[in-house]
Each structure stands twice: as C-alpha cells, then as structure tokens.
Write an enzyme that holds these catalytic residues in place. Structure first.
Site, PDB file in Angstrom:
ATOM      1  N   ASP A 173      -8.056   3.834   0.515  1.00  0.00           N
ATOM      2  CA  ASP A 173      -7.212   4.308   1.609  1.00  0.00           C
ATOM      3  C   ASP A 173      -8.080   4.806   2.779  1.00  0.00           C
ATOM      4  O   ASP A 173      -8.839   5.758   2.621  1.00  0.00           O
ATOM      5  CB  ASP A 173      -6.356   5.461   1.055  1.00  0.00           C
ATOM      6  CG  ASP A 173      -5.348   5.963   2.055  1.00  0.00           C
ATOM      7  OD1 ASP A 173      -5.436   5.574   3.230  1.00  0.00           O
ATOM      8  OD2 ASP A 173      -4.479   6.755   1.651  1.00  0.00           O
ATOM      9  N   CYS A 230       0.870  -1.182   0.000  1.00  0.00           N
ATOM     10  CA  CYS A 230       0.000   0.000   0.000  1.00  0.00           C
ATOM     11  C   CYS A 230       0.906   1.230   0.000  1.00  0.00           C
ATOM     12  O   CYS A 230       2.097   1.112  -0.304  1.00  0.00           O
ATOM     13  CB  CYS A 230      -0.981  -0.020   1.175  1.00  0.00           C
ATOM     14  SG  CYS A 230      -0.209   0.007   2.801  1.00  0.00           S
ATOM     15  N   ARG A 248      -3.443  -0.528   5.322  1.00  0.00           N
ATOM     16  CA  ARG A 248      -4.033  -1.610   4.541  1.00  0.00           C
ATOM     17  C   ARG A 248      -3.129  -2.834   4.377  1.00  0.00           C
ATOM     18  O   ARG A 248      -3.575  -3.971   4.614  1.00  0.00           O
ATOM     19  CB  ARG A 248      -4.445  -1.093   3.153  1.00  0.00           C
ATOM     20  CG  ARG A 248      -5.605  -0.144   3.175  1.00  0.00           C
ATOM     21  CD  ARG A 248      -5.745   0.595   1.869  1.00  0.00           C
ATOM     22  NE  ARG A 248      -4.619   1.496   1.647  1.00  0.00           N
ATOM     23  CZ  ARG A 248      -4.394   2.176   0.535  1.00  0.00           C
ATOM     24  NH1 ARG A 248      -5.211   2.004  -0.479  1.00  0.00           N
ATOM     25  NH2 ARG A 248      -3.361   2.983   0.437  1.00  0.00           N
TER      26      ARG A 248
HETATM   27  P1  4NP Z   1      -1.882   2.891   3.911  1.00  0.00           P
HETATM   28  O1  4NP Z   1      -2.549   4.268   4.432  1.00  0.00           O
HETATM   29  O2  4NP Z   1      -1.286   3.191   2.569  1.00  0.00           O
HETATM   30  O3  4NP Z   1      -3.040   1.952   3.838  1.00  0.00           O
HETATM   31  O4  4NP Z   1      -0.850   2.516   4.965  1.00  0.00           O
HETATM   32  C1  4NP Z   1      -1.858   5.480   4.541  1.00  0.00           C
HETATM   33  C2  4NP Z   1      -0.987   5.696   5.588  1.00  0.00           C
HETATM   34  C3  4NP Z   1      -0.331   6.906   5.700  1.00  0.00           C
HETATM   35  C4  4NP Z   1      -0.536   7.890   4.757  1.00  0.00           C
HETATM   36  C5  4NP Z   1      -1.416   7.669   3.689  1.00  0.00           C
HETATM   37  C6  4NP Z   1      -2.062   6.450   3.581  1.00  0.00           C
HETATM   38  N1  4NP Z   1       0.112   9.163   4.880  1.00  0.00           N
HETATM   39  O5  4NP Z   1      -0.140  10.051   4.055  1.00  0.00           O
HETATM   40  O6  4NP Z   1       0.928   9.325   5.795  1.00  0.00           O
END
Ligand code: 4NP
Length: 162
Positions: free
Chosen positions: A130, A14, A20
């Site tokens: 997300d 991800c 995720r």
């Molecule tokens: P992930 O979610 O890709 O599912 O881990 C996110 C975690 C952090 C961020 C964006 C999406 N961020 O912008 O820090």
C-alpha cells in the site's frame, strides 16, 4: 483462419480503490493493448472498502500513469456480488486484500481469488504494498511491479486458456 480470442473477465482489487487497483487495471489494459495476444481480457477495479466511493484515482496514481503515458479513467467504488460473479479472476494486491475478500465473498467465489504477485515463474509471490501513506517514489515502485505482474499474468493466461 485467425483463431477466436478467448475472453476473460478480471477484477483488480485493493483497499481504497484509488491507488493500486486503478493503476493495476490501467497498466494491465495498456500491457494487453501493446502486446498482441490470443486472450482478450475485460477488466474492472474495485475496493474492499467504500472509503473513497465516487472519488477519482489518487493524484499520485494519475501522475505516475501520465509519466508512463498509460491512459487512466477511474471512479472509486466498493466491490459488489455482481463484480464477483462477473469475474473469472479476482486479483488482490496484498494479503490483507485477500483476507477481506474471503470474508466479504461467498465461498463459491473463493477459488477465483488470487494475489497478483502469484503469477510468477515460481519465485516467491510478492505483495503490491500500500503506497497511500508514502511518497511518489513508492507509486513508481508500484507501477514497476504492476508492469511486471501484468506481463506475468498475460503469459499465464495465454498458457492456461489458449
Ligand atoms: P489503495 O490505497 O488500497 O491502493 O487504493 C489506499 C487508499 C486509501 C486508504 C488506504 C489505502 N485509506 O485509508 O483511505
């Protein structure tokens, strides 16, 4: 004689590697452990970014896994070339992940890249959206999707490799 299990390496990807893909790995491992199968998958999870390098999973991912009694052990990190070489399947959560994976990884790895939602019965592939900027309900929805997609992927792997 019991047939030897087919070993498959799967890399869940991800953006931040805190919401995720750590949940995807945990849910897939749990699904695999609870459903007897003739494939044995080794799994890792990584991010396309190093934004959260060294961090634990997001507290909401930890909470949802705990609610569903799914074990989770995680430290965030960015994808490496070694991860891409190790994996037979590189599985992104959304189209943005897939686009960045195509940019980051050399062309020889591109055939391994898949959207998690593409392993369906032919219905429209769907993204794992997300949930980072949303509430706990969004994480529960992610969990429900990941459970379904894990079953679909195991069925696909069984049909393809056994
Ligand atoms: P992930 O979610 O890709 O599912 O881990 C996110 C975690 C952090 C961020 C964006 C999406 N961020 O912008 O820090």
């Amino acid at each position: 004689m019991t047939p030897k299990k087919v070993e498959i390496n799967i890399l869940f990807v991800c953006l931040g590697n805190i919401c995720r893909s750590p949940m995807a790995k945990a849910v897939f491992d749990y699904t695999q452990a609870t459903k007897g199968n003739f494939v044995h998958c080794h799994t890792r999870s990584v991010g396309t970014s190093g934004f959260h390098e060294g961090d634990p999973a997001d507290v909401r991912t930890i909470q949802i896994c705990a609610i569903h009694a799914v074990p989770l052990h995680h430290t965030a990190r960015k994808i490496t070339a070694e991860d891409a070489a190790w994996a037979e399947y590189i599985i992104g959560m959304d189209h943005a992940n897939i686009d960045v994976l195509h940019q980051l990884l050399s062309v020889s790895f591109h055939p391994k890249i898949h959207l998690f939602g593409e392993f369906t019965d032919g219905s429209q592939p769907s993204e794992v959206a997300d949930p980072y900027w949303s509430d706990l309900d969004a994480f529960e929805q992610v969990y429900q999707q990941l459970s379904r997609f894990s079953c679909n992927l195991l069925e696909y792997l069984h049909a393809r490799h056994v």
